[in-house]
Design a protein around this motif. Structure first.
Motif: not given
Length: 489
Positions: A196-223
């Protein structure tokens, strides 16, 4: 430095969750520091009404079958760009129908938002303004970096901020041609996601930089638990998600000047007694109960852990606690809390829906505010609570872990505790945290010290805004030097 913010909601115009608060407050904080920010929003009724007389600064005759006009107008301290597409946005409900189902044309509605953002990045506006940075937010804007790259927009940088990874904007593969997505990108290394098409994945791959809204969540996203199938996409990036903690608008959320709670006269505990009394009267609760008054302002979903609260509520009430709740969501949870209010009249008060003034009064009058989320990328509720002197009781996850200093023995001894933390998803851990709240509440001097700590805790946008400006500057320098962005988490 010119930045185009692109978001699907924004305070004070339209709101369903914390994204709106960020999209309203961060641009103002950046503007006060000399950044030229314009905020592109879908033309919902709440957006088009205050911008109807604005200057038309961008037009396209056919964006996915509909004419599109962007009007610029100042609203609430923001420089707003309203995307006027009545067929897509002039309706009740931002993302879902009145019956609670996703609008079937959501892929086209938010692809249009992304398309226009990319078009502004490529061509600029009629008044000569063109961004240096496109700052996109969540899946609804995830296609903007893809369109920019596909169109060869190389001199404008793109950032995607993840506010909640669990919402990804997935649609059927056969729509990709109608959405004008490059066929070569429909691979596992591109925007394809299990066929299927995934809008968020498109942004993750094609943006120059990805941020998220807290340091702990940034680490959690890798699990796998928190990555929702996209943890590998982030792991494959050389520069993974950078966690920058959200702030709150400390002018809007200021007990000293808040018209919803006029009993507050200073940024201290003065006025809380009157605010508590007024809150009890609002919900027709018994003022003679001796335990803490707990507050909840939340969407009623399992993610928010409110089912855990139902499980321990009888024990809270048995030892003279009280509860006020404002929220809506899952019909099962709505009914369960309404039943609790009926069965425990005088100790439980419930309002289904959302009322901004009442939310302010709950933060001002509650002794403690409950945020038992199973996961929480950042969370703003706990920051609102601290600002008003209500001690947050939070699950140890995401931004909740980053913003609340737990009342453990070391923090209490050091005099720095601002609330209570517990392991997420555990009814037993939540019950133990509530028992600790009762114990500390009985030690009035310690409770007041924690309240003062909470009210003094920095929760504004000063630090986060400076971090974003630094990232913007480094991205622009990398673009000018045609070097890959390099940063730290």
């Amino acid at each position: 430095m010119r930045v185009l913010f692109v978001a699907s909601e924004c305070v004070p115009l339209v709101k369903t969750g914390g994204l709106a608060d960020v999209a309203g407050a961060l641009p103002k904080a950046l503007t006060s520091r000399g950044v030229d920010v314009r905020v592109l929003l879908p033309g919902y009724p709440g957006v088009t009404a205050p911008t109807a007389e604005g200057e038309a600064v961008w037009r396209e005759a056919d964006v996915f079958g509909q004419p599109a006009t962007v009007r610029r107008a100042p609203v609430g301290g923001l420089d707003v760009l309203a995307l006027d597409m009545p067929a897509y946005f002039e309706r009740d409900g931002l993302y879902v129908t009145p019956e609670g189902e996703d609008w079937p044309d959501n892929p086209f509605r938010f692809a249009a938002l992304s398309w226009v953002a990319a078009g502004i990045a490529r061509d600029g506006l009629a008044d000569g303004w063109r961004p240096d940075i496109v700052h996109a937010h969540d899946w609804q804007t995830g296609l903007a970096p893809l369109y920019m790259q596909d169109w060869g927009v190389r001199d404008v940088a793109s950032i995607l901020t993840i506010h909640n990874m669990s919402y990804q904007g997935v649609c059927e593969a056969e729509l990709r041609r109608d959405l004008k997505l490059p066929e070569t990108g429909f691979t596992a290394q591109g925007y394809e996601f299990y066929g299927k098409v995934n809008f968020l994945k498109a942004g993750l791959i094609h943006s120059d930089l990805v941020t998220t809204v807290s340091p702990t969540y940034a680490r959690e996203l890798e699990s796998p638990e928190f990555g929702w199938g996209l943890e590998g996409v982030l792991a494959a990036r050389q520069e993974r998600a950078i966690g920058i903690l959200n702030g709150i608008d400390t002018e809007l959320w200021d007990p000293m000047s808040d018209p919803a709670v006029p009993s507050f006269t200073s940024r201290s505990l003065s006025g809380r007694k009157a605010a508590r009394k007024a809150l009890l009267q609002t919900f027709s609760l018994d003022a003679g109960r001796t335990g803490p008054l707990f507050g909840v302002v939340s969407r009623l979903t399992d993610q928010k852990g409110l089912d855990l609260l139902l499980g321990i509520l009888p024990d809270m009430l048995r030892v003279d606690g009280s509860l006020v709740l404002l929220g809506s969501g899952d019909r099962r949870l709505e009914q369960a809390f309404l039943t609790a209010a009926r069965d425990h009249a005088g100790s439980v008060g419930v309002r289904i829906g959302y009322d901004e003034d009442l939310a302010h009064r709950i933060y001002a009058g509650s002794d403690a505010v409950l945020v038992p989320s199973r996961f929480e990328p950042c969370g703003l509720t706990q920051m609102y609570a601290m600002r008003y002197g209500a001690l947050p009781v939070v699950a140890r996850t995401g931004g909740l872990a980053d913003t609340v200093i737990d009342a453990n023995s070391a923090a209490v001894s050091a005099g720095v505790a601002t609330g209570f933390q517990f392991d997420p998803g555990s009814r037993e851990a939540f019950a133990n945290a509530i028992a600790k709240v009762f114990a500390v509440f009985s030690e009035r001097s310690l409770w007041r010290q924690m309240q003062r700590n909470a009210m003094r805790h920095p929760v504004g946008w000063d630090g986060p805004a400076e971090r974003y400006i630094d990232l913007y500057a480094r991205l622009m320098a990398a673009k000018e030097g045609k070097k890959r962005f390099s940063g730290t988490r």
